[in-house]
Scaffold this motif. Structure first.
Motif, PDB file in Angstrom:
ATOM      1  N   GLY A  54      68.134  62.184  50.887  1.00  0.00           N
ATOM      2  CA  GLY A  54      69.425  62.204  51.560  1.00  0.00           C
ATOM      3  C   GLY A  54      70.513  61.427  50.858  1.00  0.00           C
ATOM      4  O   GLY A  54      71.553  61.126  51.452  1.00  0.00           O
ATOM      5  N   LEU A  55      70.304  61.119  49.570  1.00  0.00           N
ATOM      6  CA  LEU A  55      71.290  60.338  48.837  1.00  0.00           C
ATOM      7  C   LEU A  55      72.220  61.193  47.991  1.00  0.00           C
ATOM      8  O   LEU A  55      73.227  60.695  47.486  1.00  0.00           O
ATOM      9  N   LEU A  56      71.883  62.467  47.808  1.00  0.00           N
ATOM     10  CA  LEU A  56      72.708  63.371  47.018  1.00  0.00           C
ATOM     11  C   LEU A  56      72.881  64.696  47.735  1.00  0.00           C
ATOM     12  O   LEU A  56      72.004  65.120  48.491  1.00  0.00           O
ATOM     13  N   ILE A  57      74.007  65.343  47.487  1.00  0.00           N
ATOM     14  CA  ILE A  57      74.195  66.733  47.864  1.00  0.00           C
ATOM     15  C   ILE A  57      74.452  67.509  46.576  1.00  0.00           C
ATOM     16  O   ILE A  57      74.869  66.938  45.567  1.00  0.00           O
ATOM     17  N   SER A  58      74.186  68.793  46.612  1.00  0.00           N
ATOM     18  CA  SER A  58      74.342  69.603  45.408  1.00  0.00           C
ATOM     19  C   SER A  58      75.167  70.837  45.717  1.00  0.00           C
ATOM     20  O   SER A  58      75.225  71.304  46.862  1.00  0.00           O
ATOM     21  N   ALA A  59      75.819  71.347  44.676  1.00  0.00           N
ATOM     22  CA  ALA A  59      76.607  72.573  44.803  1.00  0.00           C
ATOM     23  C   ALA A  59      76.525  73.328  43.495  1.00  0.00           C
ATOM     24  O   ALA A  59      76.592  72.725  42.413  1.00  0.00           O
ATOM     25  N   ARG A  60      76.354  74.641  43.586  1.00  0.00           N
ATOM     26  CA  ARG A  60      76.275  75.452  42.373  1.00  0.00           C
ATOM     27  C   ARG A  60      77.671  75.687  41.827  1.00  0.00           C
ATOM     28  O   ARG A  60      78.597  76.019  42.558  1.00  0.00           O
ATOM     29  N   HIS A  61      77.806  75.502  40.519  1.00  0.00           N
ATOM     30  CA  HIS A  61      79.070  75.736  39.836  1.00  0.00           C
ATOM     31  C   HIS A  61      78.772  76.605  38.617  1.00  0.00           C
ATOM     32  O   HIS A  61      78.293  76.123  37.598  1.00  0.00           O
ATOM     33  N   GLY A  62      79.017  77.918  38.745  1.00  0.00           N
ATOM     34  CA  GLY A  62      78.635  78.825  37.672  1.00  0.00           C
ATOM     35  C   GLY A  62      77.123  78.871  37.545  1.00  0.00           C
ATOM     36  O   GLY A  62      76.409  79.122  38.510  1.00  0.00           O
ATOM     37  N   HIS A  63      76.633  78.597  36.346  1.00  0.00           N
ATOM     38  CA  HIS A  63      75.195  78.600  36.103  1.00  0.00           C
ATOM     39  C   HIS A  63      74.568  77.214  36.268  1.00  0.00           C
ATOM     40  O   HIS A  63      73.373  77.057  36.041  1.00  0.00           O
ATOM     41  N   GLN A  64      75.364  76.238  36.662  1.00  0.00           N
ATOM     42  CA  GLN A  64      74.863  74.881  36.773  1.00  0.00           C
ATOM     43  C   GLN A  64      74.926  74.390  38.210  1.00  0.00           C
ATOM     44  O   GLN A  64      75.691  74.905  39.025  1.00  0.00           O
ATOM     45  N   ILE A  65      74.111  73.373  38.498  1.00  0.00           N
ATOM     46  CA  ILE A  65      74.140  72.711  39.788  1.00  0.00           C
ATOM     47  C   ILE A  65      74.705  71.313  39.583  1.00  0.00           C
ATOM     48  O   ILE A  65      74.228  70.563  38.724  1.00  0.00           O
ATOM     49  N   HIS A  66      75.715  70.976  40.353  1.00  0.00           N
ATOM     50  CA  HIS A  66      76.318  69.658  40.277  1.00  0.00           C
ATOM     51  C   HIS A  66      75.856  68.817  41.455  1.00  0.00           C
ATOM     52  O   HIS A  66      75.781  69.295  42.590  1.00  0.00           O
ATOM     53  N   TYR A  67      75.570  67.554  41.172  1.00  0.00           N
ATOM     54  CA  TYR A  67      75.105  66.625  42.190  1.00  0.00           C
ATOM     55  C   TYR A  67      76.199  65.607  42.494  1.00  0.00           C
ATOM     56  O   TYR A  67      76.957  65.195  41.610  1.00  0.00           O
ATOM     57  N   GLU A  68      76.249  65.197  43.762  1.00  0.00           N
ATOM     58  CA  GLU A  68      77.263  64.258  44.212  1.00  0.00           C
ATOM     59  C   GLU A  68      76.641  63.306  45.223  1.00  0.00           C
ATOM     60  O   GLU A  68      75.784  63.698  46.020  1.00  0.00           O
ATOM     61  N   ARG A  69      77.059  62.045  45.202  1.00  0.00           N
ATOM     62  CA  ARG A  69      76.509  61.054  46.119  1.00  0.00           C
ATOM     63  C   ARG A  69      76.986  61.285  47.554  1.00  0.00           C
ATOM     64  O   ARG A  69      78.139  61.659  47.778  1.00  0.00           O
ATOM     65  N   THR A  70      76.090  61.045  48.495  1.00  0.00           N
ATOM     66  CA  THR A  70      76.441  61.078  49.914  1.00  0.00           C
ATOM     67  C   THR A  70      77.083  59.737  50.294  1.00  0.00           C
ATOM     68  O   THR A  70      77.011  58.763  49.528  1.00  0.00           O
ATOM     69  N   PRO A  71      77.713  59.658  51.473  1.00  0.00           N
ATOM     70  CA  PRO A  71      78.273  58.365  51.905  1.00  0.00           C
ATOM     71  C   PRO A  71      77.251  57.234  51.887  1.00  0.00           C
ATOM     72  O   PRO A  71      77.581  56.093  51.540  1.00  0.00           O
TER      73      PRO A  71
END
Length: 243
Positions: free
Chosen positions: A212-229
């Motif tokens: 539960g520390l990261l969320i992910s989103a697909r961007h083109g052919h890659q997956i980007h990870y981002e920190r949760t609050p």
């Protein structure tokens, strides 16, 4: 790179004329006259020079530059989805303002452009700071080039190892990965930033996401990870915000 011979000689000549006219004396110079006399040859020579410049100046740093640009696109896409065009342009650049269906760019000179349904391509760049640059003349797609977010930190070193307390909680390697995610990033970009194998970083990212520390989103052919609050609170020592 596209075949330079496919370029329309008339369009090339006009583009060359405009570019040369922007530099005092260039139109009347021997080189300027030669380029305008044979636009086909000029575009081939320019294409070769661009390719050499890419190989020498951009390619060695492309992983870092691409990560910056993709993180910018992801950030502004979310602003657009959350708040529409007003929110998008409000955070894009201080010289831009969206109101009543009109985009205003603060400039000393005054020009009006009606895009007539063509749309506007927004292009982040690591090379135009601090200005925004627009191109609206046919036959090209109307385009606005703006400075990507995070340019100031583009060439700075990593913030350093994660705090000891966080490293004891998560393990040093996973804590370092979490702290490196100051902006949304792909596995490849993080691996390059941290000097680790992509497979190693990928395993850490999946574990952090499962916790539960990261969320992910697909961007083109890659997956980007981002920190949760919660992750932001852990890495900065702040209280997570309710959202």
């Amino acid at each position: 790179m596209r075949d330079a011979s496919a370029a329309d000689p008339k369009a090339v000549r006009e583009d060359l004329r405009r570019s040369l006219a922007a530099t005092p004396g260039a139109l009347e110079s021997a080189m300027g006259r030669r380029m305008l006399a044979d636009p086909g040859r000029a575009v081939r020579e320019l294409a070769d020079l661009y390719e050499q410049a890419w190989a020498a100046l951009i390619a060695p740093h492309w992983t870092r530059l691409r990560a910056l640009l993709e993180a910018d696109i992801l950030f502004h896409s979310r602003r657009l989805a959350a708040g529409g065009l007003e929110a998008l342009f409000d955070g894009l650049h201080p010289d831009l303002r969206w109101s009543g269906g009109t985009l205003t760019i603060r400039r000393r000179s005054h020009h009006d452009r009606d895009l007539d349904g063509q749309g506007l391509l927004l292009m982040p760049s690591a090379f135009v700071w601090p200005e925004v640059v627009g191109g609206y003349d046919p036959p090209w797609q109307p385009t606005l080039v703006y400075p990507a977010r995070g340019i100031g930190a583009l060439w700075t070193a990593s913030a350093g190892p994660a705090p000891d307390a966080l490293a004891r909680l998560l393990g040093r390697a996973r804590a370092d990965v979490l702290c490196a995610l100051t902006e949304p990033a792909s596995t490849t970009a993080l691996a390059h930033r941290l000097g680790l194998a992509p497979s190693t970083v990928s395993a850490h990212l999946k574990t952090l996401a499962a916790a539960g520390l990261l969320i992910s989103a697909r961007h083109g052919h890659q997956i980007h990870y981002e920190r949760t609050p919660l992750a932001i609170a852990l890495t900065t020592g702040t209280t997570p915000q309710e959202g």
